[in-house]
Motif scaffolding. Structure first.
Motif, mmCIF file in Angstrom:
data_model
loop_
_atom_site.group_PDB
_atom_site.id
_atom_site.type_symbol
_atom_site.label_atom_id
_atom_site.label_comp_id
_atom_site.label_asym_id
_atom_site.label_seq_id
_atom_site.Cartn_x
_atom_site.Cartn_y
_atom_site.Cartn_z
ATOM 1 N N TRP A 208 0.584 -1.207 0.095
ATOM 2 C CA TRP A 208 -0.331 -0.013 0.008
ATOM 3 C C TRP A 208 0.977 1.013 -0.412
ATOM 4 C CZ3 TRP A 208 -5.070 0.909 0.532
ATOM 5 C CH2 TRP A 208 -5.403 2.373 1.040
ATOM 6 N N GLU A 209 1.565 0.827 0.963
ATOM 7 C CA GLU A 209 2.883 2.476 0.800
ATOM 8 C C GLU A 209 3.258 2.488 -0.309
ATOM 9 O OE1 GLU A 209 5.845 5.204 2.020
ATOM 10 O OE2 GLU A 209 5.766 3.172 2.141
ATOM 11 N N ALA A 210 4.159 1.641 -0.464
ATOM 12 C CA ALA A 210 4.843 1.662 -1.941
ATOM 13 C C ALA A 210 4.337 2.250 -3.111
ATOM 14 C CB ALA A 210 5.918 0.384 -1.808
ATOM 15 N N PRO B 194 9.802 6.980 -9.688
ATOM 16 C CA PRO B 194 11.190 7.571 -9.618
ATOM 17 C C PRO B 194 11.063 6.534 -8.145
ATOM 18 C CG PRO B 194 10.206 9.585 -10.806
ATOM 19 C CD PRO B 194 9.049 8.401 -10.487
ATOM 20 N N GLU B 195 10.384 7.642 -7.080
ATOM 21 C CA GLU B 195 10.343 6.863 -5.945
ATOM 22 C C GLU B 195 10.228 5.824 -5.033
ATOM 23 O OE1 GLU B 195 7.842 11.687 -3.913
ATOM 24 O OE2 GLU B 195 6.754 9.434 -4.098
ATOM 25 N N ILE B 196 9.370 4.487 -6.504
ATOM 26 C CA ILE B 196 9.881 3.257 -6.599
ATOM 27 C C ILE B 196 11.525 2.918 -6.403
ATOM 28 C CG2 ILE B 196 8.709 1.229 -7.364
ATOM 29 C CD1 ILE B 196 5.895 2.549 -7.199
ATOM 30 N N TRP B 197 11.865 3.441 -7.712
ATOM 31 C CA TRP B 197 13.048 3.160 -8.438
ATOM 32 C C TRP B 197 14.221 4.067 -7.498
ATOM 33 C CZ3 TRP B 197 14.337 0.050 -11.811
ATOM 34 C CH2 TRP B 197 15.648 0.219 -12.443
ATOM 35 N N HIS B 198 14.001 4.664 -6.742
ATOM 36 C CA HIS B 198 15.231 4.959 -5.469
ATOM 37 C C HIS B 198 14.700 3.877 -4.234
ATOM 38 C CE1 HIS B 198 17.561 7.018 -3.057
ATOM 39 N NE2 HIS B 198 16.113 7.749 -1.955
ATOM 40 N N MET B 199 13.790 3.236 -4.091
ATOM 41 C CA MET B 199 13.056 2.628 -2.985
ATOM 42 C C MET B 199 13.873 1.276 -3.177
ATOM 43 S SD MET B 199 9.903 1.225 -1.376
ATOM 44 C CE MET B 199 9.450 -0.162 -2.944
ATOM 45 N N ILE B 200 13.618 0.698 -4.540
ATOM 46 C CA ILE B 200 14.451 -1.190 -4.679
ATOM 47 C C ILE B 200 16.465 -0.343 -4.315
ATOM 48 C CG2 ILE B 200 12.310 -1.668 -5.551
ATOM 49 C CD1 ILE B 200 13.863 -0.686 -8.332
ATOM 50 N N GLY B 201 16.309 0.254 -4.982
ATOM 51 C CA GLY B 201 17.866 0.679 -4.574
ATOM 52 C C GLY B 201 18.221 -0.154 -3.549
ATOM 53 N N GLN B 202 17.398 0.249 -2.194
ATOM 54 C CA GLN B 202 17.226 0.157 -0.585
ATOM 55 C C GLN B 202 16.866 -1.197 -0.427
ATOM 56 O OE1 GLN B 202 19.712 2.399 0.498
ATOM 57 N NE2 GLN B 202 19.178 3.459 -1.663
ATOM 58 N N ALA C 106 11.876 9.314 17.298
ATOM 59 C CA ALA C 106 13.010 8.672 16.440
ATOM 60 C C ALA C 106 13.617 8.865 14.807
ATOM 61 C CB ALA C 106 13.374 7.156 16.891
ATOM 62 N N LEU C 107 12.326 9.450 14.333
ATOM 63 C CA LEU C 107 12.439 9.508 12.735
ATOM 64 C C LEU C 107 13.532 10.462 12.356
ATOM 65 C CD1 LEU C 107 11.563 8.202 10.025
ATOM 66 C CD2 LEU C 107 9.553 9.492 10.287
ATOM 67 N N ALA C 108 14.423 10.063 11.550
ATOM 68 C CA ALA C 108 15.469 11.366 11.196
ATOM 69 C C ALA C 108 15.373 11.160 9.899
ATOM 70 C CB ALA C 108 16.526 10.933 11.549
ATOM 71 N N GLU C 109 15.138 10.904 9.438
ATOM 72 C CA GLU C 109 15.062 11.184 7.190
ATOM 73 C C GLU C 109 13.457 9.758 7.112
ATOM 74 O OE1 GLU C 109 17.307 10.873 3.665
ATOM 75 O OE2 GLU C 109 17.670 9.843 5.217
ATOM 76 N N SER C 110 12.568 10.640 6.687
ATOM 77 C CA SER C 110 11.684 10.528 5.732
ATOM 78 C C SER C 110 11.754 8.704 5.205
ATOM 79 C CB SER C 110 10.549 11.269 5.141
ATOM 80 O OG SER C 110 10.768 11.228 3.994
ATOM 81 N N PRO C 111 10.409 7.811 4.892
ATOM 82 C CA PRO C 111 10.699 7.126 3.817
ATOM 83 C C PRO C 111 10.920 7.313 2.716
ATOM 84 C CG PRO C 111 8.656 6.028 5.596
ATOM 85 C CD PRO C 111 9.216 7.978 5.149
ATOM 86 N N VAL C 112 10.444 8.372 2.810
ATOM 87 C CA VAL C 112 9.824 8.172 0.614
ATOM 88 C C VAL C 112 11.532 9.597 0.619
ATOM 89 C CG1 VAL C 112 9.410 10.227 -1.040
ATOM 90 C CG2 VAL C 112 7.213 8.726 0.208
ATOM 91 N N ALA C 113 12.051 10.371 1.556
ATOM 92 C CA ALA C 113 13.549 10.740 1.160
ATOM 93 C C ALA C 113 14.174 10.187 1.317
ATOM 94 C CB ALA C 113 13.648 11.560 1.976
ATOM 95 N N SER C 114 14.427 9.036 1.910
ATOM 96 C CA SER C 114 15.587 7.735 2.354
ATOM 97 C C SER C 114 15.859 6.310 1.830
ATOM 98 C CB SER C 114 15.401 6.942 3.985
ATOM 99 O OG SER C 114 14.238 6.511 3.655
ATOM 100 N N GLY C 115 14.567 7.138 0.469
ATOM 101 C CA GLY C 115 14.116 5.251 -0.154
ATOM 102 C C GLY C 115 14.189 3.696 0.598
#
Length: 548
Positions: free
Chosen positions: A62-64, A70-78, A469-478
């Motif tokens: 759902w979230e992904a 481009p954001e999905i492509w950035h995420m799958i690198g991680q 605790a969150l320092a970087e959001s899921p989208v920004a961090s991939g």
């Protein structure tokens, strides 16, 4: 139509061919794949919303899927590179129909429908209409298939791809022929085998890109091909090896990329004795069904005027009428993926999860279905020859009765599969509980950080709360759940709050896996007091108040 011959029947010698088994001649062509498809569709749509529940794996989809390409492509690198194609598919569905539970799960329903229809079509090629119909119905009724037909993950679609590829493979091994001139037959044969192998390669490659563990089905197909090759299909092995080389080569980049993300499956426990017992029981059932006497099928579509008369040589060489047993197709498809994944789990790394090899259950259906059809034929024949009360009941009606009895027997399990409690957790119920207990300005902490999925799926329930605790959001961090700060910063952020809401798992809390989680729990134990605790959606929501 195909000519169904009993294993001990008199060979076909003219127009007065042996009669097809009971019920085979009554089935229109569309019924064999159509009836299982309709049953799978009805079972898939029944209770599809599951009272709005969304469990953690679906929450990841759902979230992904709601990210941009481009954001999905950035995420799958991680993370989650293995699910890249599926996330892009659901992203497209959401773009067209809008995000919703129906849009999330309907592709899986469609996968179950295709799997049931293709299983029936494959079974018809191998055992005849009644055997194929029974195989498709068995697959649609399997509780494990009903479960994953209603989940927003790729497993039902992977099963559909494997079964369609199996159907294409059987067609390549046992091509159906029609009467043509010798030159036309030769040209059509060359085109037909190229089309079948090309389609097989494309379908299997696409399926492997959805989840590369489906390559275990390719290994099962290899066993089937070896059986046919040993029976005299000499060009077959080379053609399959060429297709397999393309499929594996096309999937290799995905496999190599996913190896860098192997920590994502660290949660899988070693295969237990119960798992081994369950797989063994399935194999025993399959072997028993494989021993049931069966009808054999000729895969040549030879019109009556083309059937050779006694003393007249056939225009269709034996190599064009190859017979392939459903056992040679179904048993490897059931046994090879299960056995290889279990062996890898013991020797390399725990990997065995039943949904990873969901497609193996199609092999079970291809073995159980023909056995059921044979039992139905035997019952009808016995009723007719013995003058029993059911002598006028058609085989199809008796098979429908068997399906109804099985459905009724499975009804308690089927009902439970369609409740929120049937899955590990429900992130939406957890989010509702947080909204009920929290106050504006409270801090919130997730232990472990994967429990942040509740906030990502239902952000409105967390409005006004501060993720400490969150320092970087899921989208920004991939990533799926974001990147958390270092332990000292988490501790400082927690000490600056008078009230903190904690979302964690139910049950005895194991030793924290990360230094960040240890810092969270230590700070709570030293400086806060628990004032409220509630279980919701398979998780626990806690409220702490600062005391020192």
């Amino acid at each position: 139509m195909s000519l169904d011959l009993d294993s001990g029947a008199t060979p076909v010698t003219g127009r007065g061919a042996a009669r097809a088994p009971v019920g085979a001649h009554r089935l229109p062509g569309w019924v064999v794949p159509g009836a299982p498809a309709l049953l799978a569709l009805a079972l898939g749509l029944w209770g599809l919303p599951r009272q709005g529940a969304l469990w953690r794996d679906e929450a990841a989809t759902w979230e992904a899927a709601q990210r941009s390409v481009p954001e999905i492509w950035h995420m799958i690198g991680q993370v989650d590179v293995v699910h890249c194609l599926y996330y892009l598919l659901i992203h497209t569905v959401f773009e067209v129909f809008g995000p919703g539970l129906a849009a999330l799960r309907l592709p899986s329903v469609l996968g179950a429908v295709i799997a049931a229809a293709a299983t029936a079509a494959t079974g018809r090629r191998l055992t005849g209409p009644m055997g194929g119909l029974s195989a498709g119905l068995v697959l649609a009724l399997l509780p494990v298939m009903q479960r994953y037909a209603q989940e927003g993950r790729a497993f039902a679609l992977v099963s559909a791809g494997v079964v369609v590829a199996t159907w294409l493979l059987v067609g390549a091994v046992c091509p159906e022929r029609s009467g043509t001139s010798p030159d036309g037959r030769e040209r059509r044969g060359e085109w037909a085998w190229a089309w079948r192998w090309g389609a097989y390669t494309a379908v299997m490659l696409t399926t492997a890109l959805l989840n590369w563990l489906s390559l275990l089905a390719l290994a099962a197909h290899g066993v089937t091909v070896l059986i046919a090759w040993r029976a005299g299909q000499r060009p077959l092995l080379a053609r399959w090896l060429a297709a397999a080389a393309v499929i594996v080569s096309g999937t290799l980049p995905l496999i190599l990329a996913s190896r860098r993300q192997v920590d994502q499956v660290a949660w899988i426990p070693p295969a237990s004795g119960v798992t081994l017992l369950g797989v063994t029981a399935m194999l025993v059932v399959a072997l028993i069904c494989a021993r049931v006497p069966r009808h054999r099928i000729s895969h040549s579509r030879i019109p009556p005027h083309r059937i050779p008369q006694q003393g007249i040589p056939s225009q269709h060489p034996r190599s064009e009428r190859t017979e392939l047993s459903h056992v040679a197709v179904g048993l490897p498809l059931l046994a090879v993926p299960q056995s290889v994944l279990l062996l890898a789990s013991w020797l390399v790394k725990p990997l065995y999860v039943d949904r990873y090899v969901l497609f193996a259950y199609t092999g079970l259906a291809l073995l159980v279905g023909p056995a059921v059809a044979r039992a139905v034929r035997a019952a009808v024949s016995y009723g007719r020859t013995g003058g029993r009360s059911w002598r006028r009941i058609p085989g199809e009606a008796l098979l429908a009765g068997v399906v109804a009895v099985v459905f009724a027997a499975l009804l308690p399990l089927e009902l439970s599969l369609r409740t929120p409690a049937s899955r590990t957790d429900d992130v939406r119920v957890t989010a509702d509980r947080v909204a009920a207990l929290a106050r504006p300005g409270d801090g919130i902490v997730f232990v472990p950080d994967q429990r942040r999925d509740a906030a990502l799926v239902t952000p409105s329930s967390f409005r006004g709360l501060h993720d400490l605790a969150l320092a970087e959001s899921p989208v920004a961090s991939g990533t799926l759940y974001g990147v958390e700060a270092a332990p000292p910063r988490i501790r400082a952020a927690m000490l600056a709050r008078k009230r903190i809401v904690v979302v964690t798992d139910i049950g005895s809390t194991p030793a924290p896996a990360t230094p960040r989680d240890r810092a969270k729990l230590a700070t709570l134990a030293q400086h806060f007091t628990l004032t409220s605790s509630a279980e919701a959606g398979g998780r626990r929501v806690l409220v702490y108040v600062r005391t020192r």
